[in-house]
Write a protein that holds these residues in place. Sequence first.
Motif, PDB file in Angstrom:
ATOM      1  N   ASP A  73      -3.986  -1.787  -2.176  1.00  0.00           N
ATOM      2  CA  ASP A  73      -3.463  -3.196  -3.308  1.00  0.00           C
ATOM      3  C   ASP A  73      -2.787  -2.441  -4.267  1.00  0.00           C
ATOM      4  N   ASN A 114       0.627  -1.519  -0.148  1.00  0.00           N
ATOM      5  CA  ASN A 114       0.098   0.229   0.397  1.00  0.00           C
ATOM      6  C   ASN A 114       0.933   1.416   0.620  1.00  0.00           C
ATOM      7  N   ARG A 153      -8.638   1.387   9.428  1.00  0.00           N
ATOM      8  CA  ARG A 153      -7.531   0.562  10.370  1.00  0.00           C
ATOM      9  C   ARG A 153      -6.836   0.558  11.202  1.00  0.00           C
ATOM     10  N   ASP A 187       0.469  -7.136  -4.193  1.00  0.00           N
ATOM     11  CA  ASP A 187       1.227  -5.896  -3.819  1.00  0.00           C
ATOM     12  C   ASP A 187       1.869  -6.477  -2.643  1.00  0.00           C
ATOM     13  N   ASN A 188       2.134  -7.422  -1.795  1.00  0.00           N
ATOM     14  CA  ASN A 188       3.693  -8.199  -1.405  1.00  0.00           C
ATOM     15  C   ASN A 188       3.503  -9.169  -2.529  1.00  0.00           C
ATOM     16  N   ARG A 207      -9.646  -5.974   6.582  1.00  0.00           N
ATOM     17  CA  ARG A 207     -10.739  -5.475   4.865  1.00  0.00           C
ATOM     18  C   ARG A 207     -11.986  -5.514   5.479  1.00  0.00           C
TER      19      ARG A 207
HETATM   20  N1  HSE Z   1      -3.941  -4.499   0.226  1.00  0.00           N
HETATM   21  C1  HSE Z   1      -3.617  -5.237   1.426  1.00  0.00           C
HETATM   22  C2  HSE Z   1      -4.323  -4.387   2.378  1.00  0.00           C
HETATM   23  C3  HSE Z   1      -2.475  -6.036   1.545  1.00  0.00           C
HETATM   24  O1  HSE Z   1      -3.944  -3.674   2.136  1.00  0.00           O
HETATM   25  O2  HSE Z   1      -5.372  -5.144   2.749  1.00  0.00           O
HETATM   26  C4  HSE Z   1      -3.025  -7.263   2.983  1.00  0.00           C
HETATM   27  O3  HSE Z   1      -1.774  -7.495   2.978  1.00  0.00           O
END
Ligand code: HSE
Length: 315
Positions: free
Chosen positions: A22, A16, A232, A136-137, A185
């Motif tokens: 993502d 991110n 988050r 993205d990972n 999420r």
């Molecule tokens: N892009 C994802 C998220 C990464 O932020 O949910 C999850 O590791």
Amino acid sequence: MADAILQVRTPATSANLGAGFDTLGMALSLYNIFTVTEILPEGEFRAAVIGEGARELTDAKDNMVIRSYIEACDTWNIKGAGFELLSNNVIPLCRGLGSSASAAVAGVLIANGLNRVNASDDEMLRVITRIEKHPDNVAPCYLGGMTVSCLDGESLRYVRLPSLPPDMYVVVAVPNVEVRTSMAREALPDTVDFKDAVFNLGRSALMAAAWATGRWELLSWGMDDRIHQQYRAKLFPGGDVIMDRVRDIPGCLGAAISGSGPSVLALVKGRPRKVAETMCRTFTEYGVESLFFVLQGNADGAKVTYPGQFLKKSG
Ligand code: HSE
């Protein structure tokens, strides 16, 4: 330790990077090492784990490296041999540092290496992303550097950008709190405001362009975000304060929640100590133990070694 037949080293990653939800991710100089110590008959696996997950991950049938190996062999229609695996895990679990991607990349690299598949990078990434759905990972773990990736169903497009220059550090504070990606999420809203979407589009495009051209002074803008971090940050104590505090420290070019959290990362030019101390002190103020890593970017991605010498991935 038993002799190594094949060894895979996979870097931690931070997805991110703020605005690039993502989509953006970078590889870090923190590694898990997976060693195949013995070849076993097809379908037979044994697993030993040292370090992170040593208590939880020893059941071979639940081990993500082995599950990814089996899935890759199935995808390629191979009757792959079984093996004994020793995992030396340094990447913290469930902390937003790509530990699942590291295991998925390792499993597919072992399938490729032991069975001499010789898959291309595109094919490797296609298979790994089917297993671990976060490019993205996965992409920075496999390729190194910083990556821009877009997944549409099963189609993946990606561009790899260079790693950070050597005078830049990545300070990562890891609180002693687990946040599963699924939970992080679920904390997100179903819709985003149009203005916030435009804000993030501009910031993530700026981030990729700044990174590609070495305009590091633009990172503070490029890492700004309005679509996920505020939700988050509420999932772990101190999350909403910590980034504000480190952003003001001289030399700190940008800060973000690492992946889906709860680790927090800052990119720093010059001495990283004050940023690291501020991060951990803030977690302590909020009653959370934490540890920190002062890392650099990783440029090489995952590596496969056959005893003797490091060889690059599949080729
Ligand atoms: N892009 C994802 C998220 C990464 O932020 O949910 C999850 O590791």
